[in-house]
Write a protein that holds these residues in place. Sequence first.
Motif, PDB file in Angstrom:
ATOM      1  N   VAL A  19       0.837  -1.207   0.000  1.00 62.66           N
ATOM      2  CA  VAL A  19       0.000   0.000   0.000  1.00 62.66           C
ATOM      3  C   VAL A  19       0.869   1.252   0.000  1.00 62.66           C
ATOM      4  N   ALA A  20       1.980   1.222   0.754  1.00 60.73           N
ATOM      5  CA  ALA A  20       2.871   2.384   0.790  1.00 60.73           C
ATOM      6  C   ALA A  20       3.482   2.653  -0.580  1.00 60.73           C
ATOM      7  N   TYR A  21       3.890   1.584  -1.252  1.00 57.80           N
ATOM      8  CA  TYR A  21       4.445   1.760  -2.603  1.00 57.80           C
ATOM      9  C   TYR A  21       3.390   2.300  -3.564  1.00 57.80           C
ATOM     10  N   ALA A  22       2.159   1.792  -3.446  1.00 61.44           N
ATOM     11  CA  ALA A  22       1.076   2.283  -4.303  1.00 61.44           C
ATOM     12  C   ALA A  22       0.813   3.765  -4.054  1.00 61.44           C
ATOM     13  N   LEU A  23       0.821   4.176  -2.781  1.00 65.07           N
ATOM     14  CA  LEU A  23       0.605   5.591  -2.466  1.00 65.07           C
ATOM     15  C   LEU A  23       1.757   6.453  -2.972  1.00 65.07           C
ATOM     16  N   TYR A  24       2.978   5.924  -2.906  1.00 65.83           N
ATOM     17  CA  TYR A  24       4.118   6.672  -3.423  1.00 65.83           C
ATOM     18  C   TYR A  24       3.992   6.893  -4.926  1.00 65.83           C
ATOM     19  N   ARG A  25       3.633   5.836  -5.662  1.00 65.76           N
ATOM     20  CA  ARG A  25       3.463   5.972  -7.113  1.00 65.76           C
ATOM     21  C   ARG A  25       2.297   6.898  -7.440  1.00 65.76           C
ATOM     22  N   PHE A  26       1.238   6.827  -6.646  1.00 68.49           N
ATOM     23  CA  PHE A  26       0.088   7.696  -6.863  1.00 68.49           C
ATOM     24  C   PHE A  26       0.478   9.159  -6.664  1.00 68.49           C
ATOM     25  N   GLY A  27       1.306   9.418  -5.657  1.00 70.45           N
ATOM     26  CA  GLY A  27       1.779  10.785  -5.452  1.00 70.45           C
ATOM     27  C   GLY A  27       2.660  11.277  -6.581  1.00 70.45           C
ATOM     28  N   ARG A  28       3.503  10.392  -7.119  1.00 76.28           N
ATOM     29  CA  ARG A  28       4.341  10.786  -8.243  1.00 76.28           C
ATOM     30  C   ARG A  28       3.505  11.133  -9.467  1.00 76.28           C
ATOM     31  N   VAL A  29       2.412  10.407  -9.660  1.00 78.41           N
ATOM     32  CA  VAL A  29       1.512  10.726 -10.774  1.00 78.41           C
ATOM     33  C   VAL A  29       0.870  12.091 -10.579  1.00 78.41           C
ATOM     34  N   LEU A  30       0.494  12.407  -9.333  1.00 80.05           N
ATOM     35  CA  LEU A  30      -0.104  13.716  -9.063  1.00 80.05           C
ATOM     36  C   LEU A  30       0.904  14.848  -9.227  1.00 80.05           C
ATOM     37  N   LEU A  31       2.182  14.568  -8.993  1.00 77.73           N
ATOM     38  CA  LEU A  31       3.211  15.600  -9.159  1.00 77.73           C
ATOM     39  C   LEU A  31       3.623  15.800 -10.609  1.00 77.73           C
ATOM     40  N   ARG A  32       3.313  14.836 -11.468  1.00 76.39           N
ATOM     41  CA  ARG A  32       3.754  14.916 -12.863  1.00 76.39           C
ATOM     42  C   ARG A  32       3.209  16.143 -13.604  1.00 76.39           C
ATOM     43  N   PRO A  33       1.933  16.549 -13.412  1.00 71.39           N
ATOM     44  CA  PRO A  33       1.464  17.748 -14.126  1.00 71.39           C
ATOM     45  C   PRO A  33       2.183  19.030 -13.728  1.00 71.39           C
ATOM     46  N   LEU A  34       2.917  19.024 -12.615  1.00 69.65           N
ATOM     47  CA  LEU A  34       3.613  20.236 -12.175  1.00 69.65           C
ATOM     48  C   LEU A  34       4.951  20.433 -12.873  1.00 69.65           C
ATOM     49  N   GLU A  35       5.379  19.481 -13.694  1.00 70.45           N
ATOM     50  CA  GLU A  35       6.702  19.575 -14.318  1.00 70.45           C
ATOM     51  C   GLU A  35       6.839  20.805 -15.209  1.00 70.45           C
ATOM     52  N   GLY A  36       5.760  21.231 -15.836  1.00 73.81           N
ATOM     53  CA  GLY A  36       5.850  22.394 -16.712  1.00 73.81           C
ATOM     54  C   GLY A  36       5.698  23.726 -15.999  1.00 73.81           C
ATOM     55  N   TYR A  37       5.391  23.708 -14.702  1.00 73.68           N
ATOM     56  CA  TYR A  37       5.140  24.957 -13.973  1.00 73.68           C
ATOM     57  C   TYR A  37       6.085  25.163 -12.793  1.00 73.68           C
ATOM     58  N   VAL A  38       6.746  24.122 -12.330  1.00 70.29           N
ATOM     59  CA  VAL A  38       7.627  24.209 -11.165  1.00 70.29           C
ATOM     60  C   VAL A  38       9.063  23.961 -11.617  1.00 70.29           C
ATOM     61  N   ARG A  39       9.987  24.719 -11.046  1.00 74.89           N
ATOM     62  CA  ARG A  39      11.388  24.556 -11.400  1.00 74.89           C
ATOM     63  C   ARG A  39      11.903  23.170 -10.999  1.00 74.89           C
ATOM     64  N   GLY A  40      12.965  22.772 -11.690  1.00 74.68           N
ATOM     65  CA  GLY A  40      13.495  21.433 -11.472  1.00 74.68           C
ATOM     66  C   GLY A  40      13.905  21.136 -10.047  1.00 74.68           C
ATOM     67  N   PRO A  41      14.722  21.973  -9.392  1.00 74.44           N
ATOM     68  CA  PRO A  41      15.129  21.678  -8.004  1.00 74.44           C
ATOM     69  C   PRO A  41      13.952  21.591  -7.038  1.00 74.44           C
ATOM     70  N   LEU A  42      12.968  22.483  -7.210  1.00 74.96           N
ATOM     71  CA  LEU A  42      11.810  22.450  -6.321  1.00 74.96           C
ATOM     72  C   LEU A  42      10.994  21.182  -6.539  1.00 74.96           C
ATOM     73  N   LEU A  43      10.833  20.773  -7.795  1.00 73.38           N
ATOM     74  CA  LEU A  43      10.081  19.552  -8.083  1.00 73.38           C
ATOM     75  C   LEU A  43      10.815  18.328  -7.524  1.00 73.38           C
ATOM     76  N   THR A  44      12.134  18.321  -7.639  1.00 65.29           N
ATOM     77  CA  THR A  44      12.909  17.215  -7.064  1.00 65.29           C
ATOM     78  C   THR A  44      12.762  17.179  -5.545  1.00 65.29           C
ATOM     79  N   ALA A  45      12.773  18.355  -4.928  1.00 63.48           N
ATOM     80  CA  ALA A  45      12.600  18.415  -3.475  1.00 63.48           C
ATOM     81  C   ALA A  45      11.226  17.892  -3.060  1.00 63.48           C
ATOM     82  N   LEU A  46      10.185  18.201  -3.853  1.00 66.74           N
ATOM     83  CA  LEU A  46       8.842  17.714  -3.544  1.00 66.74           C
ATOM     84  C   LEU A  46       8.777  16.183  -3.655  1.00 66.74           C
TER      85      LEU A  46
END
Length: 389
Positions: A19-46
């Motif tokens: 379940v933890a791995y599934a939640l981690y992957r789910f969070g990464r999917v939610l962060l993917r749309p931010l790639e075009g709006y958030v700078r690289g270092p900040l996105l990596t930190a998130l």
Amino acid sequence: MIQLQKPQVWLGLGLTLLVAYALYRFGRVLLRPLEGYVRGPLLTALKWLWLLVVAVSWLAVATHIAYLPSVPVLFDLGQDIENGFRNSAGQVLVILALALIAWNLIGSLSGRIVAEEEFNRRTVRVQTLKGVVESTLKAVVVIIGLIAGLQALGVNATSLLAGVSVLGLAVGFGAQSLIKDVFTGFFILLEDQYGVGDVITVNTGQLSGNVERLNLRLTVLRALDGTVHIIPNGQIQTVSVSSKDWSRVVATVDVTYAANINDALRVLEAVSQELYADPEWRGFFLDAPEIQGVTQLAPDGVTLRALFKVQPKSQYGIGREFNRRIKIAMDQAGIKIPSPQRTITLGNAPLEIKLTREGPEGRDLRDSQERTHAPVKPSLTRDPEEEEV
């Protein structure tokens, strides 16, 4: 140590890790749309922050599952997290995450199934069943996830399924064509009538093309000009498959009535055997060429024919190469291939006009043609006339 010896503890740790791995992957999917709006270092930190949150949460839950009250902070945090996931919102979140994992896992496993580059029936079946199984499993994941999510929100799934069954029975009377499509598609797959990669003609020449996609409901054809034909399986009455097991080149050539037929037959046999013996084309042949001889006395000339049994989907390229070689061979043998002739009548006396073209200094440009080496290698794609059969 006593707690870790219990099988139920290890089972709980394994399930919570999943379940933890599934939640981690789910969070990464939610962060993917931010790639075009958030700078690289900040996105990596998130991303690293989300990984830290998931890791600490799982460690806290694992502490509570193993019942280690000596770790006060993590033990209490794990109890709070478990209580939170017992609520509807937590259960829905876990279901979404697990469904996402299953969806990606199906796509990854199907992507590892790679068919052979050589065109054969096994390759066709692998490509066809790969698409059908992948789409079916993804549909099952969506249905199970939807039912589990509704159950988590308090909706009685049993009564819902009963209502859907009654509704489906009522809709089924009006969706007979859909049921027919599915049954027809099932038997197409079961009997291996055709598959992805085959060249087919549907309903006696109405549509033709290369099968790009096939499932239980639809057959998708790509025509030679790039047009995509989407055909419900229930509307397919007859199918002509041009690429199943083996194919045949119907090699024909017309000569004029004034030509020596025996010489023309010798040229036809020589070109056929020459093409058969060529190492570049020998691998496509399944049998030696069959010279059938004179097959028709047409109004404009005499038709000679040979048959080549070849590998499926290679008949187009071999047919083009034969046409090139037989034209050069007939020119070299002085045998004329008939061309359209017209008679113009001026008054009562007919006037015959012949148009010819000579090369520089009166030389015939056809004398310098090389028969065994093509300046441009013919492609193996199907001919345009196949669309109009």
